[in-house]
Design a protein around this motif. Structure first.
Motif, short mmCIF file in Angstrom:
data_model
loop_
_atom_site.label_atom_id
_atom_site.label_comp_id
_atom_site.label_asym_id
_atom_site.label_seq_id
_atom_site.Cartn_x
_atom_site.Cartn_y
_atom_site.Cartn_z
N UNK A 124 0.85 -1.19 0.00
CA UNK A 124 0.00 0.00 0.00
C UNK A 124 0.89 1.25 0.00
N UNK A 125 0.60 2.13 -0.94
CA UNK A 125 1.37 3.38 -1.02
C UNK A 125 1.00 4.29 0.15
N UNK A 126 1.81 5.31 0.33
CA UNK A 126 1.55 6.22 1.46
C UNK A 126 0.22 6.96 1.28
N UNK A 127 -0.26 7.07 0.03
CA UNK A 127 -1.57 7.73 -0.16
C UNK A 127 -2.73 6.76 0.02
N UNK A 128 -2.45 5.54 0.38
CA UNK A 128 -3.51 4.58 0.65
C UNK A 128 -3.87 3.71 -0.54
N UNK A 129 -3.37 4.02 -1.70
CA UNK A 129 -3.69 3.19 -2.86
C UNK A 129 -2.82 1.93 -2.86
N UNK A 130 -3.33 0.90 -3.50
CA UNK A 130 -2.68 -0.40 -3.45
C UNK A 130 -1.86 -0.65 -4.71
N UNK A 131 -0.60 -1.02 -4.55
CA UNK A 131 0.23 -1.28 -5.73
C UNK A 131 0.41 -2.79 -5.98
N UNK A 132 -0.03 -3.60 -5.00
CA UNK A 132 0.11 -5.05 -5.18
C UNK A 132 -0.86 -5.76 -4.24
N UNK A 133 -1.51 -6.76 -4.79
CA UNK A 133 -2.33 -7.64 -3.95
C UNK A 133 -2.06 -9.09 -4.37
N UNK A 134 -1.83 -9.94 -3.42
CA UNK A 134 -1.56 -11.35 -3.76
C UNK A 134 -2.83 -11.99 -4.33
N UNK A 135 -2.64 -13.02 -5.16
CA UNK A 135 -3.78 -13.67 -5.82
C UNK A 135 -4.68 -14.37 -4.80
N UNK A 136 -5.99 -14.25 -5.02
CA UNK A 136 -6.95 -14.87 -4.11
C UNK A 136 -7.05 -16.38 -4.34
N UNK A 137 -6.61 -16.83 -5.49
CA UNK A 137 -6.83 -18.23 -5.86
C UNK A 137 -5.78 -18.65 -6.88
N UNK A 138 -5.49 -19.94 -6.94
CA UNK A 138 -4.56 -20.42 -7.95
C UNK A 138 -5.13 -20.19 -9.37
N UNK A 139 -4.24 -20.08 -10.37
CA UNK A 139 -4.66 -19.90 -11.76
C UNK A 139 -5.35 -21.17 -12.26
N UNK A 140 -6.43 -21.01 -13.03
CA UNK A 140 -7.17 -22.18 -13.54
C UNK A 140 -6.46 -22.81 -14.74
N UNK A 141 -5.48 -23.64 -14.48
CA UNK A 141 -4.71 -24.25 -15.57
C UNK A 141 -5.42 -25.46 -16.16
N UNK A 142 -6.26 -26.08 -15.37
CA UNK A 142 -7.16 -27.12 -15.88
C UNK A 142 -8.54 -26.82 -15.29
N UNK A 143 -9.52 -27.60 -15.67
CA UNK A 143 -10.87 -27.38 -15.14
C UNK A 143 -10.92 -27.56 -13.63
N UNK A 144 -10.03 -28.41 -13.14
CA UNK A 144 -10.07 -28.68 -11.70
C UNK A 144 -9.96 -27.40 -10.87
N UNK A 145 -9.11 -26.48 -11.30
CA UNK A 145 -8.91 -25.27 -10.51
C UNK A 145 -10.10 -24.31 -10.60
#
Lengths: 756, 756
Positions: A124-145
């Protein structure tokens, strides 16, 4: 004797009669014994074992695995409950089922992520804006994901919180934690650490001591992917972990339901307040994938870290980001929104009644719950267990077999949260386990990486595992054959292959396969320490027979472990195509089970403890002797006790060799079996490790010091040399007493029970 | 079957042969079983029991007692060592000895008076001169009291010190302590208390809380002499205690060697610093006779005490003496010069190997050490034990008998100092006791006062004691006859006489003799609680068959107890002239022993716990229900658990009734026996009573509250109602959980072992 007298009164033609009498009496006498006399002396049937091994079917294991891993089935989810029903129906099947089947439920304390409020790591930057957020879920590389029930990455029980500048009143900078505590000031920082080595929660507990206020944990490609971090090199193109893969896990030190220590989590059970739970860190923690970790680590300032991973940049220690990066002058945030809750979790239990010794139990188990689809962890083990019960269940229902001892199968719930199902079982069934259980076999991850059997247990289990791994099925079986299938080397037995890969030089046996003696034991802990004396042997099969030669990988475990990529597709393509390694595990584990359940004499080698005890003694002498002498503490009585154990175990071995069916009564044979069964209990002492939940085995408790000897003694010695207080040297003597008394007790258990 | 086929091929004369074959095969088949099949089914021989009882000889018991009590034989004295040799030689006798005999030594922490510096209580005038000093030794009323080895009166382990005005900076006045703490200010006083009720050391520990600085303890004639205090009314003219008699004793709460809790006091064992010993008061204490006590008490000022004894004056509370007395303006002094020391103490162990189940042990023991001559305590019990081993040893050596199970006899050392010998034994032999011991029989004081049997144990022991006490020897035995000899009533069995004297109305059995269920159990403690799960049944015989009808005395114990008057002369004149009561105890105890060692099915009644459990439940419901409801704690699961126990025990009882020799294998019978043997263990929980040395039996731990229910629950409830804190109400629920789990475990042990 009346008939005899009558016959004796007839002279003349009575001679023939007398001959008949003699023949009838002596010549046919064996068949006149009660039926149970015959049954009592029915030993293990090697032909039956071979028949069992032949019938173990790799295709059925494959189908089992497909069904078991079809959906994500975290503990207590609907999919988990569906698997409870699946296992119940298999075990209750009239054609292939067991004698008795039931489910046991416990209301256990669990922790889940909040799907509406995903955990994350942000910059989070000093102005409160976000420059990075970790992924909420793994990438759907097959249907399983893409399955809607996939649990977002989290650490169960990790404390909630948002670590920000406002909350802490300081600027939480990021630091890379690689044994750096002594070189940089970690106070007020958020640390990023990699998986591997000590447990997840212990990393946070250690970090907390240095003032760290939050922990991010990630999987470095160096430790899991042989350095490969390019998406094209990983699943679905290979077995390597994709960049978005996140290892989930439990975040607590102690096992079992945390609100009901020592007692089954039933409705009547007192629950401690959450505030009294021990063994969880106080700071939030969150796992991320290496794709996300790369952004954080590769932007760190500070000096070069002593350990460098495979993210494709120089790892600096921090704290803080380099000024030229996107993240300069930004804060790192950990946002954790886990929800703690009590839910009903089921164990499924199956029972086969023993024909001769029904009150002696051999147990075989595995957990059922996974973090996501859990194809390998744990379903590979369950797929194997269901194939074993299918083959044995059919023999049972056909009237072709019944074990000498009873067999208990267990499908445990909520293991991933900290061995909860099996611990609650052990707490509830404590007296039966303590008094009647001769061995416990656990097959969790049945197959994962290496090209060899891997077995774990206490030393007496070595002999039965060796016997099973040497077994050849026979020439008419064409696939797998109970023999290792390694490209270019198809003729080795499991034993020989194992010995080729992992071996050690035993003073007693020469070169033999290396068994793991309960290092980092998982289920061992439950069975060993629960309720303080309920102690049985553990036989564990993992890491078996894959196409991936262990010599070609340094992965600490199979790469998809605890991620959304541990799927049937992954398992069938990269872990065990054709499922012949699963088949060999099923054959070997089933073989061990049958040897334990059907042998007249339990196939456990009490003498095999001698080597370990002598190693423990030698280490203590080598490391401690000078200082012990200074404090007038003698190691001699320990040596005496070990010698007593050695003599007792050798004498028992001779007794067993000399046991002849006709000379020994069933109760004499039981006497020897009980000595073998009770051996591990004699090494336990519920007062040996006060304040350490469940630990009571004097040889196998975990230790924090590096001395490879009795853990209580090792840790007490470590502390005494650090503090040099009289009290702590007293504790060394106290722990030495505990070790001596444990070995003396074990020797006493093995000595002639017919003497004082 | 080959012979059969051959025979079948011969026609003609073969018919006779065939008849012979048939007869030989079927008619004589039983004798063709291996010898052990016959042995396995040899049950208790009632005729052998009668033979044993007939041979028990009162004259030999008398001679045993004379030898055992010839000299004062406090633990580790030369006379004690001489008795070790005496017992060793009896048990090693080729004609009447046991299979295996050995002595086991422990280096134990003891406490003795300093013969050169006798302990005393004194009254000192303000000028320093002494107006009163308590007697250093009992008066020599017979030659026995003149023996040079008599130990001066003292309390073992009582702290040393001279409580005087100088030491304390205050004027230590005397106060009579009769539950007065709340009515007079005891601060800075020396208290005089009488024996009876709670233990010696607990009187001092309680007094200390009120500021008392020293304790004098005496025996009031009201409690021991039926009020008689005139010298002519007491020994040697009657069984009453002479005025100079002083009860010695141990002055500590915990049992076993105090420097080596949980571990045998061997050379290798760590010893805690003396400063860490718990359960001893911090203030000096000294016992005196009532002759001396009279001088102190009858001169006390203050108001009239609520309890009045038999010293022939009004008992005032003090503090301080009346102005008109010799002692006015004087200080009271307690001078204690005890010496603590570590000495080698022996147990003597004797073993008879079981014929069929050698690894199942029935134990029989008593201590050997006394305070002075110890004719009654403990030699009456040892005299009985030696007569039992003589009769059984002879049968053994003659080849006429061998028990089904093994028998271990124990002659324990240093019991008077706090059950030390037996505790060290239990600590050393822990694993054998836990895994293989079915029962422990203790006969200490065999005969002392009442006119009836008195037995103590856990409920399952009731049935075997009843069976033994009903046994009649037969018409050809003329003395004692296993029947009670009370003047004017010579025809009753032990059982009937017992029922006449002490009985209760059982909902299950109707009117039956009153057994004591481990109230204030002595050896029970050792066996029940040592090492946390080593738990066996205890059968205890005391207070049996004397000419002194209990209805005519209110003595709390036989008057010479722990004094220099407990001599052979005293025992043979006033406790059991003719030794026929000893004989009856030997017969009954031996009978119990044989029933336990020789019966195919252990004669223990698991169902007999139901009454106790239901009483416990009813008391809890009656006393606690309202408050438990308020705190949302339900008693229902306890009721459910007790019902489960009831069903399980009734089913097991039926199973036992239906056991038929030919239908059940030896291992099935063993299964039932193990259920009975292991029942008590299932009630234990090593974590149930943290910080309470050795206590682990959830039903039989001591309690401090007055509620007659599960002791942990009772005490927790008591505390919660006093403090009304959330924490303490949590502890109530915790203790209720412990109780439920213990009953569930016990039920589980009794349920079909051939099911889950």
């Amino acid at each position: 004797m009346n008939w005899w007298k009558v016959a004796g009164g007839i002279l003349g033609g009575g001679v023939i009669l007398a001959i008949g009498l003699l023949i009838g009496h002596f010549g046919i006498s064996k068949d006149t014994k009660p039926q149970w006399v015959k049954e009592l002396y029915t030993d293990l049937d090697e032909e039956f074992i071979k028949e069992f091994m032949k019938e173990v079917d790799n295709k059925r294991i494959e189908e089992n695995l497909r069904a078991l891993s079809e959906k994500p089935h975290v503990a207590t989810s609907q999919a988990d409950e569906d698997l409870v029903q699946l296992i119940l129906s298999r075990w209750r099947d009239p054609q292939i089922g067991l004698d008795e089947v039931k489910e046991e439920r416990y209301d256990v304390f669990l922790s889940f992520p909040d799907s509406k409020n995903p955990n994350n790591v942000a910059v989070v930057r000093s102005d409160g804006s976000t420059s990075f957020t970790s992924q909420y879920m793994e990438s759907p590389l097959t249907d399983d994901q893409k399955h809607p029930d996939i649990l977002q990455p989290f650490l169960a029980y990790a404390p909630n919180g948002t670590v920000t500048i406002e909350k802490k009143g300081s600027n939480p900078e990021l630091a890379l934690l690689v044994n750096l505590a002594k070189t940089i000031d970690l106070n007020g920082t958020i640390a990023i650490v990699r998986y591997g080595g000590i447990g997840r929660v212990n990393k946070a507990i250690n970090a907390e001591k240095f003032g760290v206020i939050g922990v991010i944990i990630y999987t470095d490609p160096k430790n899991i992917n042989d350095g490969k971090s390019d998406p094209h090199d990983s699943y679905p193109n290979s077995w390597y972990l994709p960049p978005s893969g996140v290892e989930r896990g439990s975040f607590k030190e102690n096992f079992g339901d945390q609100l009901t220590p020592y007692y089954p989590a039933k409705d009547f059970t007192y629950r401690i307040p959450e505030s009294q739970i021990k063994g969880i860190s106080n700071i939030p923690a969150q796992p991320i994938g290496y794709e996300d970790a790369k952004q954080l680590i590769c932007n760190l300032s500070g000096s070069e870290a002593p350990w460098q991973g495979s993210l494709g940049c120089t790892y600096n220690t921090g704290p803080g980001f380099v000024q030229t990066s996107l993240f300069s002058n930004s804060d790192v945030q950990i946002n954790v929104y886990n929800k703690r809750t009590i839910k009903s979790s089921a164990n499924v239990m199956g029972f086969i009644r023993g024909a001769v010794e029904p009150d002696r139990y051999i147990m075989y188990g595995n957990h059922r719950d996974s973090w996501v689809h859990g194809a390998i962890d744990p379903s590979s083990g369950t797929a194997v267990m269901l194939e074993i019960t299918r083959v044995l269940g059919r023999k049972l229902k056909e009237g072709k077999w019944r074990p000498r001892r009873s067999i208990i199968f267990g499908s445990w719930g909520a293991e991933e949260f900290g061995l909860i199902g099996s611990t609650e079982f052990a707490e509830e069934y404590y007296s039966k386990l303590r008094d009647r259980t001769a061995a416990y076999i656990n097959v969790d991850i049945a197959v994962f990486a290496n090209a060899s059997l891997r077995a774990q247990g206490t030393p007496p289990a070595q002999s039965v595992i060796f016997a099973a791994s040497k077994q050849e099925v026979g020439p008419d079986v064409t696939d797998a054959l109970g023999q290792v299938k390694i490209p270019g080397d198809s003729s080795l037995t499991v034993y020989e292959n194992w010995k080729n890969h992992f071996n050690r030089d035993s003073p007693h046996y020469g070169l033999i396969p290396q068994m793991h003696f309960n290092e980092g034991s998982v289920y061992g802990s439950v069975i060993h320490y629960t309720g303080s004396t309920s102690n049985t042997l553990e036989v564990k099969f993992t890491n078996v027979f894959t196409k991936c030669d262990y010599k070609k990988t340094s992965a600490r475990i199979y790469p998809a472990y605890h991620t959304a990529f541990d799927t049937f597709d992954y398992a069938s393509k990269y872990i065990d195509p054709g499922f012949t390694s699963h088949q060999t595990v099923a054959r070997t584990a089933g073989n061990v089970l049958l040897r334990l359940s059907d042998s007249i004499i339990l196939p456990l080698g009490a003498r095999d403890y001698v080597e370990l005890l002598e190693n423990y003694y030698n280490e203590a002498e080598k490391q401690f002797l000078v200082n012990l002498n200074l404090h007038k503490i003698s190691l001699e009585p320990l040596k005496t006790a070990i010698n007593r154990y050695k003599t007792a175990s050798e004498t028992l071995e001779e007794t067993i060799q000399n046991l002849k069916e006709t000379d020994e009564t069933p109760l004499r044979i039981r006497m020897v079996n009980d000595q073998l069964m009770l051996l591990e209990r004699a090494f336990t002492n519920s007062m040996a490790f006060p304040n350490r939940l469940y630990f009571s085995h004097v040889l196998w408790a975990t230790r924090s010091s590096s001395f490879a000897t009795f853990p209580g003694l090792a840790d007490a010695y470590q502390q005494a040399t650090e503090t040099d207080t009289t009290e702590d040297w007293h504790m060394v003597h106290h722990q030495l007493t505990i070790a001596i008394q444990a070995v003396e007790s074990a020797a006493s258990t093995l000595e002639l029970a017919t003497k004082l």
